[in-house]
Scaffold this active site. Structure first.
Site, short mmCIF file in Angstrom:
data_model
loop_
_atom_site.label_atom_id
_atom_site.label_comp_id
_atom_site.label_asym_id
_atom_site.label_seq_id
_atom_site.Cartn_x
_atom_site.Cartn_y
_atom_site.Cartn_z
CD GLU A 1 -2.85 1.42 2.22
OE1 GLU A 1 -2.88 0.62 3.15
OE2 GLU A 1 -3.66 2.35 2.08
CG ASP B 1 -3.43 -2.76 4.22
OD1 ASP B 1 -2.71 -1.93 4.82
OD2 ASP B 1 -4.61 -2.54 3.91
CB ILE C 1 -1.50 -0.71 9.72
CG1 ILE C 1 -0.17 -0.84 10.48
CG2 ILE C 1 -2.66 -0.63 10.72
CD1 ILE C 1 0.09 0.29 11.48
CG ASP C 2 -7.23 -3.39 6.39
OD1 ASP C 2 -7.29 -2.48 5.53
OD2 ASP C 2 -8.23 -4.02 6.77
CB THR D 1 -4.24 3.35 8.89
OG1 THR D 1 -3.40 2.36 8.30
CG2 THR D 1 -3.38 4.52 9.31
CG ASP E 1 -8.08 -2.24 1.36
OD1 ASP E 1 -7.33 -1.78 2.22
OD2 ASP E 1 -8.60 -1.54 0.45
C1 IPD Z 1 -9.13 0.82 4.99
C2 IPD Z 1 -9.89 -0.18 5.82
C3 IPD Z 1 -11.35 0.23 5.94
C4 IPD Z 1 -12.00 0.43 4.60
C5 IPD Z 1 -11.19 1.44 3.78
C6 IPD Z 1 -9.75 0.94 3.64
P1 IPD Z 1 -6.55 1.25 5.57
O1 IPD Z 1 -7.78 0.43 4.85
O2 IPD Z 1 -9.82 -1.46 5.26
O3 IPD Z 1 -12.10 -0.76 6.61
O4 IPD Z 1 -13.30 0.91 4.80
O5 IPD Z 1 -11.79 1.55 2.51
O6 IPD Z 1 -9.03 1.85 2.85
O7 IPD Z 1 -6.50 2.59 4.93
O8 IPD Z 1 -6.85 1.32 7.01
O9 IPD Z 1 -5.40 0.39 5.21
CA CA Z 2 -6.32 -1.27 3.95
CA CA Z 3 -3.20 0.27 5.25
#
Ligand code: IPD
Ligand code: CA
Ligand code: CA
Length: 255
Positions: free
Chosen positions: A63, A79, A81-82, A84, A207
């Protein structure tokens, strides 16, 4: 590859956990609400470092740094950190997510929340696991009794009102709906049976790469909003236990 995958998730998870209670640098990306922390970057660096030691010839799609392309047919989709925004607000619903694609097919996925200690893993054709215990989706076949989860994209100008229309269509059916803030965990928690179905607009491959395999290996069904073949490179995802899939599709198609 499996050992390297575990090592990358565990070592980056240590960093994510170590910084969780501290104050760390937070910046905005393309838009002010889309955040990246210094821990996302440290986690990403660690994962890539570990992959490069064992598989310097593999592709990487991650990412924060984007694509590192080679001629290999294997790609690690990361990813760091998913969730964030949760992480930045010290909400412990976030994870490291890493999928491995071979010739266009996801063959391994790992999703690790170091704060809760939950480690989800799947290998193509070999089932899905939470901390080494086999997991499977629910058997709920009545949408009226289902618990659903969704997420809202940071950027939704290309699909005005769509996420909210879908949300309100399911709400109008008197269904309970949760919103965790981590698409990878939404998929894993559905694979585990905490939820019966998950949908979201505008996701990215990092994601969903790992969570998609974990869902399908747990017996779940994953399609786009028309019921067509799913690709992690497409933006829409509907992931369910299979039994409520058509009923959820009907709602999404009607918007
Ligand atoms: C997000 C998370 C979130 C989703 C967003 C993503 P990130 O990823 O997965 O649940 O609703 O569309 O972008 O930015 O925390 O890696
Ligand atoms: Ca993510
Ligand atoms: Ca992320």
């Amino acid at each position: 590859m499996k050992n390297t995958l575990y090592k990358a998730a565990i070592e980056s998870g240590k960093i994510v956990k170590e910084y969780f209670e501290t104050s760390f640098k937070i910046e905005s990306k393309d838009i002010i609400s889309n955040l990246v922390t210094e821990v996302d970057k440290k986690s990403e660096t660690k994962i890539i470092e570990i992959i490069k030691v064992d598989f310097p010839e593999h592709n990487i799609l991650s990412e924060e740094i984007g694509a590192l392309e080679t001629s290999s047919d294997i790609k690690w989709i990361i990813d760091p950190i998913d969730g964030t925004i949760n992480y930045a607000h010290k909400i412990p619903i976030c994870c490291v997510s890493i999928g491995i694609e071979k010739a266009g097919e996801i063959i391994f996925g790992i999703v690790y929340n170091p704060m809760s200690g939950e480690m989800f893993f799947a290998e193509k054709g070999k089932g899905a696991f939470l901390n080494d215990e086999k997991i499977s989706v629910t058997k709920e076949n009545n949408l009226k009794k289902a618990l659903l989860v969704t997420g809202f994209p940071y950027v939704a100008a290309d699909i005005p009102y769509k996420p909210i229309k879908a949300f309100s269509a399911f709400l109008d059916m008197d269904l309970p709906i949760r919103r965790l803030g981590s698409a990878a965990l939404d998929l894993c928690w559905t694979a585990l049976g905490r939820f019966d179905g998950f949908w979201e607009y505008n996701l990215h491959p990092w994601d969903v790469a790992a969570g998609y395999l974990i869902m399908t290996e747990a017996g779940g069904k994953v399609t786009d909003f028309k019921g067509g073949k799913y690709s992690i490179y497409e933006k829409e995802i509907l992931a369910t236990n299979g039994l409520i899939h058509d009923d959820m599709l009907k709602v999404l198609k009607s918007l």
